[in-house]
Design an enzyme around this catalytic site. Structure first.
Site, PDB file in Angstrom:
ATOM      1  N   SER A 156       0.852  -1.182   0.000  1.00 39.24           N
ATOM      2  CA  SER A 156       0.000   0.000   0.000  1.00 39.24           C
ATOM      3  C   SER A 156       0.891   1.235   0.000  1.00 39.24           C
ATOM      4  CB  SER A 156      -0.877  -0.012   1.265  1.00 39.24           C
ATOM      5  OG  SER A 156      -1.507   1.227   1.484  1.00 39.24           O
ATOM      6  N   TYR A 169      -2.483  -1.448  10.287  1.00 40.24           N
ATOM      7  CA  TYR A 169      -2.480  -1.623   8.835  1.00 40.24           C
ATOM      8  C   TYR A 169      -1.168  -1.111   8.242  1.00 40.24           C
ATOM      9  CZ  TYR A 169      -4.019  -1.089   3.957  1.00 40.24           C
ATOM     10  OH  TYR A 169      -4.125  -1.158   2.588  1.00 40.24           O
ATOM     11  N   LYS A 173       1.667  -3.334   6.259  1.00 44.81           N
ATOM     12  CA  LYS A 173       2.052  -3.072   4.880  1.00 44.81           C
ATOM     13  C   LYS A 173       3.532  -2.703   4.762  1.00 44.81           C
ATOM     14  CE  LYS A 173      -1.891  -3.970   2.971  1.00 44.81           C
ATOM     15  NZ  LYS A 173      -2.037  -5.149   2.088  1.00 44.81           N
TER      16      LYS A 173
END
Length: 270
Positions: A156, A169, A173
């Site tokens: 991401s 998150y 990533k």
């Protein structure tokens, strides 16, 4: 001939969104595909429902509509045993596996110090342990086959920058980048390339389908950031799939260890 003619790909998280797009795009260019998804909700800490068995089969039908073969396997990336079932499906149906697209991912929102342990764990287990499990399942057979190959892991823009408020998150990533870099060195002697793709906000996923960007920006911090991208407020799944296609094809035969951004300039802006 297509750009991946005769190759076989396994795509996780393929029941909708980016995963579905990747599977179809690879099939359009000649690949046979194994598609997987968990097909049920896995945690009350996720603020949206996960894809269904029916959606996974819809993906398989879309792949078949291109003229390529497809096998759909319900499998949870958090389980290496279930990932091995998916890899075995490629072996039994197609006799080879050239490309692994470790795409499955989840996210939730919350300040780091307010996240529950379950919220942290489910994101880490799917986003970071999941690609590791997929690699554990696929790589031994790819090495044994001796034909090289490509591993593509979905990261991401949050795998490059310190996005908030979803530290779990962002950490997951970033983590897959470290995994990719180590794997790219470990697997180079076997001619297996390993790269990550880094989208910004992507439209028409399970979370965003049919929602105007203005509404997304108002309710989701990720899209509030994306709305300020230099080129565009978001990208479409096919934009990311074109990067996946390149990394799966022989056009990228000397490309490994790359963080491939498809982010409308978001990670480069001041």
């Amino acid at each position: 001939m297509g750009r991946v003619e005769g190759k076989v790909a396994l795509v996780t998280g393929a029941a909708r969104g980016q995963g579905r797009s990747h599977a179809v795009r690879l099939a359009e260019e000649g690949a046979d595909v194994v598609v997987t998804d968990v097909c049920h909700d896995i945690s009350d800490e996720l603020p949206y429902s996960l894809a269904s068995k029916e959606q996974l089969e819809e993906t398989a039908e879309l792949v078949r509509a291109t003229g390529r073969r497809c096998v759909a396997v319900q499998a949870d990336v958090r389980s290496v045993a279930e990932m091995r079932v998916a890899v075995d499906a490629a072996r039994e149906e197609f006799g080879r596996l050239d490309t692994l697209v470790a795409n499955a991912g989840v996210m939730s929102i919350g300040a780091a110090w307010e996240l529950s342990e379950e919220a942290w764990d489910v994101v880490m287990d799917v986003n970071l342990k999941g690609p590791w499990n997929a690699v554990r399942a696929a790589i031994p057979w790819m090495i044994e086959a001796g034909q090289g190959g490509s591993v593509i892991i979905t990261s991401s823009a949050a795998g490059i920058r310190g996005h908030v408020p979803y530290a779990h998150y962002t950490a997951s990533k970033h983590g897959v980048v470290g995994l990719m870099k180590a794997l790219s060195n470990e697997l180079a002697p076997h001619r297996i390339r390993v790269n990550t793709v880094h989208p910004t906000g992507v439209s028409d996923t399970g979370i965003t389908v049919g929602v105007p960007i203005e509404e997304l920006a108002a309710r989701e911090p990720l899209f509030a950031l994306a709305a300020m991208n230099p080129l565009a407020p978001y990208v479409e799944p096919r934009d990311v799939s074109n990067a996946v296609l390149f990394l799966a094809s022989d056009e990228s035969r000397y490309v490994t260890g790359l963080q491939f951004t498809v982010d409308a300039g978001s990670t480069n802006k001041p």
